[in-house]
Scaffold this active site. Structure first.
Site, PDB file in Angstrom:
ATOM      1  N   LYS A 215       0.838  -1.209   0.000  1.00  0.00           N
ATOM      2  CA  LYS A 215       0.000   0.000   0.000  1.00  0.00           C
ATOM      3  C   LYS A 215       0.867   1.252   0.000  1.00  0.00           C
ATOM      4  CE  LYS A 215      -3.069   3.071   0.051  1.00  0.00           C
ATOM      5  NZ  LYS A 215      -3.907   3.623   1.073  1.00  0.00           N
ATOM      6  N   CYS A 278      -3.431  10.900   0.505  1.00  0.00           N
ATOM      7  CA  CYS A 278      -2.591   9.691   0.386  1.00  0.00           C
ATOM      8  C   CYS A 278      -1.189   9.991  -0.132  1.00  0.00           C
ATOM      9  CB  CYS A 278      -3.202   8.734  -0.627  1.00  0.00           C
ATOM     10  SG  CYS A 278      -4.839   8.257  -0.329  1.00  0.00           S
ATOM     11  N   TYR A 340      -7.380  20.005  -3.731  1.00  0.00           N
ATOM     12  CA  TYR A 340      -6.095  19.419  -4.148  1.00  0.00           C
ATOM     13  C   TYR A 340      -6.153  18.824  -5.536  1.00  0.00           C
ATOM     14  CZ  TYR A 340      -7.326  14.440  -3.518  1.00  0.00           C
ATOM     15  OH  TYR A 340      -7.881  13.192  -3.647  1.00  0.00           O
ATOM     16  N   ARG A 348      -7.329  18.577   1.560  1.00  0.00           N
ATOM     17  CA  ARG A 348      -6.228  18.076   2.402  1.00  0.00           C
ATOM     18  C   ARG A 348      -4.899  18.130   1.664  1.00  0.00           C
ATOM     19  NH1 ARG A 348      -9.142  12.641   4.324  1.00  0.00           N
ATOM     20  NH2 ARG A 348     -10.081  12.944   2.265  1.00  0.00           N
TER      21      ARG A 348
END
Ligand code: SAJ
Length: 443
Positions: A215, A278, A340, A348
């Site tokens: 991941k 992420c 974003y 974020r």
């Protein structure tokens, strides 16, 4: 393993953009689901059938309605909810520190303490949060065993099934994406039967460490790919070429001997920066896992290149203003896009936040616009009036529909400036209309 949802209780720890959809999908599949969160406001929203998640999520409202009518999902802040759970899914945030780029895992540790103190023998716990390689062994297993007095693998089972979600596509991702499932063969077999109740994608069984590296690694890989595109943009600016034409031609070439379309090269998009929940974080989780063992080069460098792009936008603006002897302190500048990414309301780690840090001390008048962000929704016509420069940071569809001619008319300055961070405007048309145009990779 046969699992009868009606007789099975699932507790979901963390009701954010990962935990809440998961809780809904298991409830719709017939399980008794109890969601645990610290945020009382979110708990109230969920228990009255409202949606605590911002932004457009296709299918979510309908799913909430279906589950509300079944009445088998409840939200609470009480950790006693873990006591008679057969399965516990942990989906709490794992941020990294802005300065040290290291994770603290505070939220995860606190969740594990509460869970450990309340679990019963036979429970299976699945960690969906993205974590640094080694975290399952060094943090998750020890806390759960110490707090419960139980032994992992004997008294309870523990797996790592990292989430692979993208805001705006949550339900589609959970339903269809392939999943990696790390743990012992016994634990992953049980967990697989559970996840197959809501996941149509392939579930690849492996061990904890591999799942952790996969991941964090898949997002580090994406960050490196984007960094390559950004460095190519800087090459093209320095050499006077158009990175978008370079990208088109590179991507129009297959590897030797290949005929499959997927064999075409996939140079990513250069741009104004890399944000989101992420990509800016997961590469640092990967390197943290190997801290003191190796000195990674590519992953930190990719982060530095992508983190530099908002600064580069600021530099392009400075160049353009100097070209017309327009002092930045006396300039009115509009920033198009606070989110974003294009057509998202998610802010974020937005690259625009970095850009604003460079703009703030200049004394320029800064106006922010974003059709998806409440406080920046003003009508474009007013926002663009008598503005010296516009900086495009997110490629929202609304901006793609703008006509260069109209923008010029509204901006009403002699030599208006466009700094194009996402290749939204046509450089030639802009120059023809009298703009100074600077695009990332195409100046
Ligand atoms: N970006 C570029 N150039 C690109 C692609 C993205 O500058 O070629 C920028 C975007 O503008 C944005 C940031 O990078 O600021 C992240 O964009 P993203 O498309 O990667 O969006 P995310 O953050 O939602 O990425 C997620 C990730 N999924 C998970 O972590 C589970 C990522 O691994 C997926 O590849 C991505 O969704 C996806 O495309 O599904």
């Amino acid at each position: 393993m046969k699992i009868d949802p009606k007789l099975t209780k699932i507790a979901v720890c963390g009701l954010g953009y990962v935990g809440f959809p998961i809780a809904l999908l298991f409830a719709r599949a017939g399980f008794v689901v109890i969601g645990v969160d610290l945020n009382e406001q979110k708990i109230r929203l969920i228990n009255r059938g409202s949606n605590p998640i911002e932004g457009k999520e296709p299918g979510l409202k309908e799913l909430i309605r279906q589950v509300q009518s079944k009445g088998n999902l409840e939200a609470t802040s009480s950790t006693a909810a873990y006591q008679d759970a057969d399965f516990i899914i942990v989906a709490v945030e794992t941020p990294v520190d802005e300065k040290t780029n290291e994770p603290g895992f505070e939220a995860l540790k606190s969740a594990l303490f509460s869970i450990g103190q309340n679990i019963k023998k036979g429970v299976l716990i699945s960690i969906e949060s993205t974590i640094a390689p080694g975290t399952m062994k060094k943090i998750v297993q020890p806390i759960l065993e110490q707090q419960s007095g139980l032994v992992e693998g004997k008294d309870f089972d523990l797996v790592h099934c990292p989430e692979r979600l993208m805001p705006g596509h949550l339900l589609e991702n959970i339903n269809n994406y392939n999943r990696v499932l790390g743990g012992s063969s016994k634990a992953t077999a049980i967990a697989k039967s559970l996840y197959q109740k809501i996941v149509k994608g392939q579930i690849d069984q492996t061990d904890w460490l591999t799942a952790e590296i996969v991941k964090a690694g898949e997002n580090a890989y994406r960050d490196v790919q984007i960094a390559f595109a950004n460095e190519m943009a800087l090459f093209c600016e320095a050499l006077g070429a158009n990175v978008w034409e370079v990208r088109r031609l590179i991507n129009n070439c297959r590897r030797r001997g290949e005929t499959r379309p997927e064999a075409l090269r996939q140079m990513h998009f250069p741009g104004a920066g890399v944000g989101g929940h992420c990509i800016p974080k997961d590469p640092w989780l990967l390197t943290f896992g190997a801290k003191g063992l190796i000195e990674p080069q590519i992953v930190p460098l990719a982060r530095r290149i992508n983190k530099f792009m908002p600064r580069h936008m600021f530099d392009l603006l400075g160049q353009a203003l100097r070209e017309i002897d327009q002092p930045i302190a006396k300039s009115k500048i509009v920033v198009l896009g606070y989110a974003y990414a294009g057509n998202s309301d998610d802010c974020r780690n937005s690259p625009t936040e970095d850009l604003l840090k460079y703009l703030a001390p200049t004394g320029a008048e800064i106006i922010i616009h974003d059709p998806y962000v409440k406080e920046y929704k003003k009508p474009l016509q007013t926002v663009l009036k008598s503005v010296h420069a516009l900086i495009l940071m997110a490629d929202h569809d609304q901006y793609k529909k703008l006509k260069i001619k109209n923008i010029k008319k509204i901006m009403r300055v002699k030599k208006p400036i466009i700094i194009d961070g996402r290749n939204v405007f046509d450089k030639q048309k802009a120059i023809k209309e009298g703009f100074i145009y600077r695009g990332v990779g195409n100046i």
